[in-house]
Design an enzyme around this catalytic site. Structure first.
Site, short mmCIF file in Angstrom:
data_model
loop_
_atom_site.label_atom_id
_atom_site.label_comp_id
_atom_site.label_asym_id
_atom_site.label_seq_id
_atom_site.Cartn_x
_atom_site.Cartn_y
_atom_site.Cartn_z
N THR A 100 0.83 -1.20 0.00
CA THR A 100 0.00 0.00 0.00
C THR A 100 0.87 1.26 0.00
O THR A 100 1.92 1.28 0.63
CB THR A 100 -0.85 -0.05 1.29
OG1 THR A 100 -1.77 -1.12 1.17
CG2 THR A 100 -1.59 1.24 1.55
N ARG A 148 -14.41 -7.20 0.04
CA ARG A 148 -13.75 -6.72 1.27
C ARG A 148 -13.16 -5.32 1.04
O ARG A 148 -12.54 -5.04 0.02
CB ARG A 148 -12.64 -7.70 1.66
CG ARG A 148 -11.86 -7.30 2.91
CD ARG A 148 -10.55 -6.63 2.56
NE ARG A 148 -9.74 -6.33 3.74
CZ ARG A 148 -8.67 -5.56 3.75
NH1 ARG A 148 -8.26 -5.02 2.63
NH2 ARG A 148 -7.99 -5.32 4.84
N GLY A 201 -10.74 -2.38 2.96
CA GLY A 201 -9.80 -2.20 4.08
C GLY A 201 -9.91 -0.82 4.71
O GLY A 201 -10.91 -0.11 4.55
N ASP A 202 -8.86 -0.44 5.42
CA ASP A 202 -8.85 0.85 6.13
C ASP A 202 -8.49 2.02 5.23
O ASP A 202 -8.83 3.16 5.54
CB ASP A 202 -7.83 0.79 7.28
CG ASP A 202 -6.42 0.50 6.76
OD1 ASP A 202 -6.26 -0.42 5.92
OD2 ASP A 202 -5.48 1.19 7.18
N GLY A 220 -0.86 -1.64 6.79
CA GLY A 220 -0.88 -2.80 7.67
C GLY A 220 -2.23 -3.49 7.53
O GLY A 220 -3.01 -3.16 6.62
N GLY A 225 -5.71 -3.97 7.56
CA GLY A 225 -6.76 -2.96 7.63
C GLY A 225 -7.82 -3.16 8.69
O GLY A 225 -8.29 -2.19 9.29
#
Ligand code: ASP
Length: 265
Positions: free
Chosen positions: A176, A204, A206-207, A228, A230
């Protein structure tokens, strides 16, 4: 003299020296330097932190080595679903996209959401329709294919796992991407972009596209771009928590960063 600052990242994980050939290390260093230069040239000439973080992240999205844009990891169905967000610290305006396919630079689309829609976050097909309407650049499936990511998917399928790219084989840890900046006017901005986790299923998310979890910027405190696993960052609202610890407890960035990331400054 006015000052400015810029920090970028190309994913979490520790890369041991002996897991990289000198040639590969140079490749990564060149790509990171190119992104830094792209962002810094804007800041140096008095441009905005917002433009700087976007340019730096675009540069990393265009590089097949990182898990964002062109080098995004594969989903369980062999596709690329990308997440990105951007935030400005002066107005607290933010834009984000989740699970988008075929977008060359998801961070540019996130900015378009912020500036050209009345929303903060768009996802999937709707986000792609918005992208077409606002003239965002698309690329074909082929553009996003990288052999390394395809092999990572096979590895993840064999192991029956959904994986961060940097938990895979030693020499494949770049992930990322993100950037944070402060411009000469004192404004902050943050941006993050990712292909998410290898072998991810069920759309899905993530953060990285979640404001307050993977990305946050506030002129009163700091600018944060996370990388990292998420799910942990979402539950702990990490980026916003760092800002809150600074704002409400009067801490400097050092303490909250140590708390969350174990960084030894
Ligand atoms: N935070 C990203 C996600 O969970 C992955 C990463 O940082 O590598 O989607």
């Amino acid at each position: 003299m006015s000052t400015y600052s810029l920090a970028i990242h190309g994913g979490a994980g520790t890369i041991t020296r002996n897991s990289l050939t000198a040639e590969k290390e140079q490749h990564y260093r060149d790509a990171l330097l190119e992104a830094l230069v792209a962002g810094e040239s804007i800041l140096k000439s008095g441009g905005s932190a917002l433009d700087a973080v976007m340019q730096a992240v675009m540069s990393l999205e265009d590089c097949p080595l990182f898990n964002a844009g062109r080098g995004s990891v594969f989903t369980a169905t062999g596709q690329h679903e990308m997440d990105a967000s951007i935030m400005r610290g002066d107005t607290l305006d933010a834009g984000a996209v989740a699970g988008v396919k075929g977008i060359k630079n998801p961070v540019v689309l996130a900015r378009a959401v912020m500036e050209q829609s009345e929303h903060v976050m768009l996802s999937g097909l709707g986000a792609e329709t918005f992208a077409k309407e606002t003239g965002i650049t698309f690329e074909s499936e082929k553009y996003f294919y990288t052999e390394q990511r395809f092999q990572q998917l096979q590895e993840a399928i064999r192991g029956g796992k959904v994986q961060l790219d940097h938990t895979l084989s030693e020499n494949k840890k770049f992930g990322t991407v993100g950037a944070v900046a402060k411009d000469q006017q004192g404004n902050l901005a943050a941006a993050t972009s990712t292909g998410g986790m290898t072998n991810k299923k069920f759309n899905r998310i993530g953060d990285s596209p979640i404001i307050g979890a993977g990305t946050y910027a506030n002129n009163k405190t700091c600018a944060v771009s996370c990388t990292g696993h998420g799910e942990f960052f979402i539950r702990a609202v990490v980026a916003y928590d760092i800002s809150c610890l600074m704002e409400y407890k009067g801490l400097s960035l050092k303490k909250p960063a140590e708390l969350w990331f174990g960084i030894n400054w």
